[in-house]
Design an enzyme around this catalytic site. Structure first.
Site, PDB file in Angstrom:
ATOM      1  CG  LEU A   1      60.437  30.974  12.219  1.00  0.00           C
ATOM      2  CD1 LEU A   1      60.887  29.618  11.680  1.00  0.00           C
ATOM      3  CD2 LEU A   1      58.900  31.018  12.257  1.00  0.00           C
TER       4      LEU A   1
ATOM      5  CG  ASN B   1      61.177  43.631  18.536  1.00  0.00           C
ATOM      6  OD1 ASN B   1      61.848  42.837  17.879  1.00  0.00           O
ATOM      7  ND2 ASN B   1      59.863  43.727  18.397  1.00  0.00           N
TER       8      ASN B   1
ATOM      9  CE1 TYR C   1      53.195  45.376  23.315  1.00  0.00           C
ATOM     10  CE2 TYR C   1      51.376  45.642  24.849  1.00  0.00           C
ATOM     11  CZ  TYR C   1      51.849  45.283  23.598  1.00  0.00           C
ATOM     12  OH  TYR C   1      50.968  44.842  22.645  1.00  0.00           O
TER      13      TYR C   1
ATOM     14  N   GLY D   1      50.666  46.394  37.797  1.00  0.00           N
ATOM     15  CA  GLY D   1      50.373  47.066  36.524  1.00  0.00           C
ATOM     16  C   GLY D   1      49.052  46.691  35.886  1.00  0.00           C
ATOM     17  CG  ASP D   2      47.072  42.919  35.706  1.00  0.00           C
ATOM     18  OD1 ASP D   2      47.559  43.119  34.568  1.00  0.00           O
ATOM     19  OD2 ASP D   2      47.051  41.800  36.246  1.00  0.00           O
TER      20      ASP D   2
HETATM   21  N1  UFG Z   1      45.365  36.678  35.026  1.00  0.00           N
HETATM   22  C1  UFG Z   1      45.240  35.894  36.155  1.00  0.00           C
HETATM   23  N2  UFG Z   1      46.051  34.788  36.268  1.00  0.00           N
HETATM   24  C2  UFG Z   1      46.951  34.439  35.317  1.00  0.00           C
HETATM   25  C3  UFG Z   1      47.055  35.246  34.157  1.00  0.00           C
HETATM   26  C4  UFG Z   1      46.243  36.378  34.044  1.00  0.00           C
HETATM   27  O1  UFG Z   1      44.443  36.170  37.060  1.00  0.00           O
HETATM   28  O2  UFG Z   1      47.656  33.440  35.498  1.00  0.00           O
HETATM   29  C5  UFG Z   1      44.503  37.859  34.898  1.00  0.00           C
HETATM   30  C6  UFG Z   1      45.277  39.146  34.722  1.00  0.00           C
HETATM   31  O3  UFG Z   1      45.634  39.676  35.964  1.00  0.00           O
HETATM   32  C7  UFG Z   1      44.285  40.010  33.948  1.00  0.00           C
HETATM   33  C8  UFG Z   1      43.511  38.986  33.111  1.00  0.00           C
HETATM   34  O4  UFG Z   1      43.732  37.732  33.733  1.00  0.00           O
HETATM   35  O5  UFG Z   1      43.416  40.618  34.827  1.00  0.00           O
HETATM   36  C9  UFG Z   1      43.964  38.931  31.692  1.00  0.00           C
HETATM   37  O6  UFG Z   1      45.386  38.782  31.690  1.00  0.00           O
HETATM   38  P1  UFG Z   1      46.222  38.483  30.379  1.00  0.00           P
HETATM   39  O7  UFG Z   1      47.648  38.342  30.809  1.00  0.00           O
HETATM   40  O8  UFG Z   1      45.599  37.367  29.629  1.00  0.00           O
HETATM   41  O9  UFG Z   1      46.031  39.771  29.490  1.00  0.00           O
HETATM   42  P2  UFG Z   1      46.306  41.313  29.867  1.00  0.00           P
HETATM   43  O10 UFG Z   1      44.964  41.933  30.067  1.00  0.00           O
HETATM   44  O11 UFG Z   1      47.300  41.491  30.920  1.00  0.00           O
HETATM   45  O12 UFG Z   1      47.040  41.802  28.558  1.00  0.00           O
HETATM   46  C10 UFG Z   1      46.391  42.294  27.463  1.00  0.00           C
HETATM   47  C11 UFG Z   1      47.272  42.067  26.235  1.00  0.00           C
HETATM   48  C12 UFG Z   1      48.487  42.951  26.299  1.00  0.00           C
HETATM   49  C13 UFG Z   1      48.067  44.380  26.542  1.00  0.00           C
HETATM   50  C14 UFG Z   1      47.250  44.478  27.796  1.00  0.00           C
HETATM   51  C15 UFG Z   1      46.795  45.878  28.044  1.00  0.00           C
HETATM   52  O13 UFG Z   1      47.669  40.711  26.147  1.00  0.00           O
HETATM   53  O14 UFG Z   1      49.180  42.863  25.080  1.00  0.00           O
HETATM   54  O15 UFG Z   1      46.108  43.649  27.668  1.00  0.00           O
HETATM   55  O16 UFG Z   1      46.737  46.106  29.428  1.00  0.00           O
HETATM   56  F1  UFG Z   1      49.148  45.160  26.693  1.00  0.00           F
END
Ligand code: UFG
Length: 327
Positions: free
Chosen positions: A33, A91, A140, A283-284
């Site tokens: 949890l 983890n 990750y 990192g996106d």
């Molecule tokens: N984004 C925004 N504003 C926010 C949050 C997110 O513009 O406040 C954008 C991010 O930059 C991204 C998209 O929305 O382009 C999606 O973002 P998320 O954080 O929802 O998801 P991610 O694509 O970053 O993450 C997902 C999974 C991770 C995995 C990753 C692989 O949740 O576990 O894809 O790159 F590692």
């Protein structure tokens, strides 16, 4: 089958538990949890504890005659992993090894493992197929890839059969509306945009508008949480039927930009959302879209919620009914 669902009280795990109970499997949830919610799973299925605890694993596996494990017990925030790689390797890898050793000791032969698109890193192609280069760009993704590699050797040495499912962007909620996403802090796009639509945050910040995509914002492949769960059931069935260890991508194969997601939430909710255009998040990758043909062909997986509108609709129902999550 009698399945131990590690991390079963979390977002993906709790939907998995529900899916397992439908076709008559038995599910025992092991969760500390730290991220999960007691209310997300049937009370009589929950064992409170840590999957790194070997003695507890022995007890639970023996008591319940566990035949297979589904492992959702990971830390999964890319940003956090960059500053705390220690936590992620501890983890996701070290504790994960304790789980595998528990399985070997107790002769539990099947594992369905939650992997991620992050194992690919910056993609060279869209859609990404399973034979794409594996080059994670953060701890990750690296921790998940390390675990996938460990699985290969545990199969060779101990006959532990596993299917790793590389999720793209898990989203949505059970259409019943009583379980859904509840992270603290929330970092994922869809719940954040919905919180803005509900007036629980002022706006949504768009991370980057200068990507090489049609509207300049990042493109992702959103997959409904119940479609993910369905794929796990198929993987379990395949393993029980003698399938070899492997890894599959899980996504819809269609990408949506951040601005398209915001517009979809506006349509579904009938409310305006203020988008604040900001700089890139480190990192996106610009575009992450899954090629999921292999799991369709080999296991017969078919998404039931392929449209973004439906996915967002189920998420909206959950958040609208539970603005404070499980609290
Ligand atoms: N984004 C925004 N504003 C926010 C949050 C997110 O513009 O406040 C954008 C991010 O930059 C991204 C998209 O929305 O382009 C999606 O973002 P998320 O954080 O929802 O998801 P991610 O694509 O970053 O993450 C997902 C999974 C991770 C995995 C990753 C692989 O949740 O576990 O894809 O790159 F590692």
């Amino acid at each position: 089958m009698r399945v131990l669902v590690v991390g079963g009280a979390g977002y993906i795990g709790s939907h998995m538990v529900r899916a397992l109970l439908r076709p008559g499997h038995e599910a025992v949830v092991l969760d500390n949890l730290s991220k999960g919610h007691r209310e997300a799973v049937p009370a009589d299925s929950l064992v409170l504890g840590d999957f790194g605890d070997g003695e507890l694993l022995d007890r639970v596996m023996q008591q319940h005659g566990i035949e297979a494990v589904m492992h959702f017990g990971a830390l999964s925030l890319v940003g956090e992993s960059m500053t705390r790689p220690d936590k992620y390797f501890q983890n996701n890898v070290a504790k994960g090894l304790a789980l595998l050793d528990g399985m070997v000791r107790n002769k539990v032969r099947y594992l369905v493992f939650s992997s991620t698109a992050a194992v690919y890193g910056e993609p060279e192609q869209a859609p990404i197929t399973e034979d794409a280069r594996l080059r994670p760009t953060n701890p990750y993704g690296e921790s998940k890839l390390a675990f996938e590699k460990i699985l290969k050797w545990y199969d060779a040495a101990f006959g532990l059969k596993s299917i790793s499912l590389r999720y793209f962007n898990a989203a949505g909620a059970d259409p019943a509306g009583d379980i859904g996403e509840d992270h603290s802090p929330e970092t994922h796009l869809i719940p954040l945009v919905i919180q803005a639509a509900l007036g629980r945050r002022g706006n949504i910040r768009v991370f980057g508008t200068d990507y090489p995509t049609p509207d300049g914002t990042c493109i992702r492949d959103y997959i409904h949480i119940n479609d993910l769960a369905e794929a796990h059931l198929l993987a379990l069935k395949a393993l029980a039927g003698g399938a070899e260890s492997t890894a599959y991508n899980l996504g819809n194969g269609s990408g949506y930009s951040v601005l398209e997601v915001i517009r979809t939430v506006e349509q579904v909710s009938g409310r305006k959302v203020e988008a604040v255009l900001g700089g890139r998040r480190a990192g996106d990758p610009a575009v992450l879209v899954a090629g999921s043909e292999r799991i369709k062909q080999e296991l017969g997986w078919q998404p039931k919620f392929p449209e973004l509108e439906e996915i967002v609709g189920t998420a909206w129902k959950w958040h609208f009914g539970h603005p404070d999550g499980f609290k």
